[in-house]
Design an enzyme around this catalytic site. Structure first.
Site, PDB file in Angstrom:
ATOM      1  N   GLY A 112      59.205  14.747  88.888  1.00 53.34           N
ATOM      2  CA  GLY A 112      57.782  14.802  88.600  1.00 53.34           C
ATOM      3  C   GLY A 112      57.007  15.323  89.796  1.00 53.34           C
ATOM      4  CB  CYS A 172      63.550  15.123  91.909  1.00 55.02           C
ATOM      5  SG  CYS A 172      62.544  16.033  93.108  1.00 55.02           S
ATOM      6  CE1 TYR A 173      56.617  10.113  91.790  1.00 55.08           C
ATOM      7  CE2 TYR A 173      57.722   9.063  89.936  1.00 55.08           C
ATOM      8  CZ  TYR A 173      56.679   9.096  90.837  1.00 55.08           C
ATOM      9  OH  TYR A 173      55.706   8.133  90.805  1.00 55.08           O
ATOM     10  CG  HIS A 220      65.804  19.240  89.995  1.00 47.48           C
ATOM     11  ND1 HIS A 220      65.106  18.479  89.090  1.00 47.48           N
ATOM     12  CD2 HIS A 220      64.990  19.376  91.076  1.00 47.48           C
ATOM     13  CE1 HIS A 220      63.919  18.168  89.581  1.00 47.48           C
ATOM     14  NE2 HIS A 220      63.815  18.694  90.800  1.00 47.48           N
ATOM     15  CD  GLU A 253      67.173  18.574  86.157  1.00 46.04           C
ATOM     16  OE1 GLU A 253      65.971  18.430  86.435  1.00 46.04           O
ATOM     17  OE2 GLU A 253      68.079  17.969  86.774  1.00 46.04           O
ATOM     18  CG  ASP A 281      62.272  25.990  64.166  1.00 46.73           C
ATOM     19  OD1 ASP A 281      63.473  26.171  64.437  1.00 46.73           O
ATOM     20  OD2 ASP A 281      61.366  26.071  65.008  1.00 46.73           O
ATOM     21  CE  LYS A 299      64.214  28.572  67.077  1.00 46.97           C
ATOM     22  NZ  LYS A 299      63.007  28.434  66.231  1.00 46.97           N
TER      23      LYS A 299
END
Length: 512
Positions: free
Chosen positions: A56, A83-84, A169, A171, A227, A368
């Site tokens: 964040g 991180c945060y 990070h 990710e 979608d 998605k």
């Protein structure tokens, strides 16, 4: 989705929060993103295998810092702070977090001090992605350092509890060990099983739809996009003739798309589809408006108004089906958490409060790529399933400024040329999303011996796997040259073409 085999991510406003969820889903483990200030009682009573605290933009020592109840760490559920999230763990356990003298942004070398559990099967040294101005200056009580970089403590863990923190990070793809590290946390530490399968989702969703709808009828706003189309086929699989699809032609769709595709759906899946021609109503409603949020709201509200007019003609309709997907939910419903609302999505941001139907959104838990795999599993043609994303408000958000019939026609023609040339070059499936934007900028040009004063069009193409971050596509100059030449010569009213080379971040994929 009702399962105990899941990870909960508490969002503290990181631009990468959704990416964490995508990486967990890639491991075939279900996860959900919740606002950081979700009530502790809800967290306590929700079966789960682990909790991740996202990054964040705030500082844990700031007066208005995003904090959580320390009792969270007493739930006997493994916790991973990123991180945060790591700084928050440290702050709540008597550690010292302060502004770093040497801040780290970008690539950094990670050196592992402890290769157990979280760092199992990971090299001692590896490339990671850092993005922090604050760092841990003093270690929190009962924690040990398990990795470091040249300038900071990069990973910590509790000496007794399953509480871990990462300054980098995992990710993002720039962190080479990221997926292995998340795998270690999800499987080895949390004890999850890889059970998040599309076939199981379809089976569970079909049963849930049947139980929820009963003998009621459902109407679905079918746009011709991936979608809503996947949503229609899934609903039809569950309730058959109880579903009526309504296609509202806003006049803002791509050239030769929408209704042409839906007619094929009618033939293959026996869907009941009603077509409404509403181009003039939308153009009239949008006249004079230039603000992108206002345009989205106008389109969303008018869409529902027209939809309602048709739906009330159908007996026993109590449900409105929508193709809302998970990123729509996270980006739009952010008022409870720190993430800024980037834009209002047509599915979740433009609905009136007095909506006469209950919502049924069977895809709202899917990203998605999971929607695409669901479509394939349901028998939808792969060429349709993997076509590029198209915004719900249509070309209205690709025409910067006021919308007019002339501008729509110009953009449809230019966009079709770009898409056609990508197919001819066998590049359509190699890029993630490609389109043309029309700017409210006119400039002087010369065609033959005649001076022109036409619009500027922007060609945009990006490469991405998750749509959370994206790089602009390195398309061949020969292709761009051909696209430019064709648009300028074939679309009377556009005389200048540019190519957008902005990545996300700092830009967004769409212009509005």
């Amino acid at each position: 989705m009702k399962t105990t085999n899941k990870i909960i991510i508490l969002d503290f406003g990181s631009q990468y929060t959704q990416l964490i969820a995508r990486r967990i889903r890639d491991l075939e483990v279900y996860c959900e993103v919740w606002p950081y200030n979700t009530a502790l009682e809800k967290i306590k009573t929700t079966p789960m295998k682990g909790i991740i605290l996202s990054g964040g933009p705030a500082s844990v020592y700031a007066e208005d810092a995003f904090l959580i109840d320390k009792q969270l760490f007493e739930l006997k559920v493994p916790v991973l702070g990123i991180c945060y999230g790591m700084q928050l763990i440290s702050h709540l356990h008597e550690g010292t977090v302060q502004r770093a003298t040497k801040q780290e942004f970008g690539f950094s070398e990670l050196i592992i001090d402890n290769q157990e559990d979280l760092f199992a099967n990971i090299p001692v040294k590896s490339q990671v992605w850092m993005s922090h101005a604050d760092h841990i200056e003093g270690m929190p009580t009962n924690f040990i350092q398990i990795a470091h970089s040249e300038n900071s403590i990069s990973a910590i863990k509790h000496s007794e509890k399953k509480i871990y923190g990462l300054q980098f990070h995992p990710e993002v793809t720039h962190t080479l060990i990221g997926q292995q590290l998340l795998s270690n946390f999800v499987f080895n530490i949390c004890g999850c099983q890889p059970k998040w399968k599309i076939t199981e989702f379809i089976s569970a969703a079909t049963t849930e739809i049947k139980n929820k709808v009963g003998t009621d009828n459902v109407v679905l706003a079918l746009s011709g996009g991936v979608d809503s189309s996947v949503c229609a086929v899934l609903l039809h699989k569950a309730i058959g003739k109880q579903l009526t699809c309504i296609f509202v032609d806003t006049g803002l769709l791509r050239q030769n798309s929408g209704w042409n595709d839906l007619q094929k759906f009618q033939e293959k899946f026996k869907l009941n589809i009603i077509k409404i021609n509403a181009q003039e109503r939308f153009l009239t409603a949008l006249k004079g408006f230039t603000n992108p949020e206002e345009k989205r709201k106008i389109i969303g509200n008018l869409f529902i108004e027209i939809f309602n007019e048709e739906a009330i003609k159908i007996q026993n309709v109590k449900w409105l089906g929508q193709g809302t997907i998970y990123p729509d939910v996270i980006e739009s419903v952010s008022v409870k958490g720190p993430s800024a609302t980037i834009k209002s999505h047509h599915n979740v941001g433009g609905l009136p409060k007095d909506l006469p139907f209950q919502l049924i959104e069977p895809l709202r838990e899917l990203f998605k790529d999971e929607v695409r795999r669901t479509g394939e599993a349901l028998g939808i043609d792969s060429k349709f399933v993997y076509k590029h994303p198209f915004p719900g408000p249509g070309l209205a958000v690709r025409i910067i400024g006021e919308i007019t019939a002339e501008k729509v026609a110009l953009l449809q023609a230019a966009d079709q040329i770009f898409i056609d040339e990508l197919y001819r070059a066998n590049l359509y499936d190699q890029v993630a999303q490609a389109f043309v934007v029309l700017l409210p900028v006119q400039s002087v040009g010369v065609m033959g011996d005649v001076r022109t004063y036409g619009y500027t069009a922007v060609v945009r193409s990006v490469d991405t796997t998750d749509f959370m971050t994206a790089n602009w596509s390195w398309l061949p100059f020969e292709l761009l040259e051909k696209v430019s030449a064709r648009i300028v010569s074939e679309v009377n009213g556009i005389n200048r073409i540019t190519y957008d080379i902005t990545s996300k971040p700092p830009g967004t994929i769409e212009w509005e």
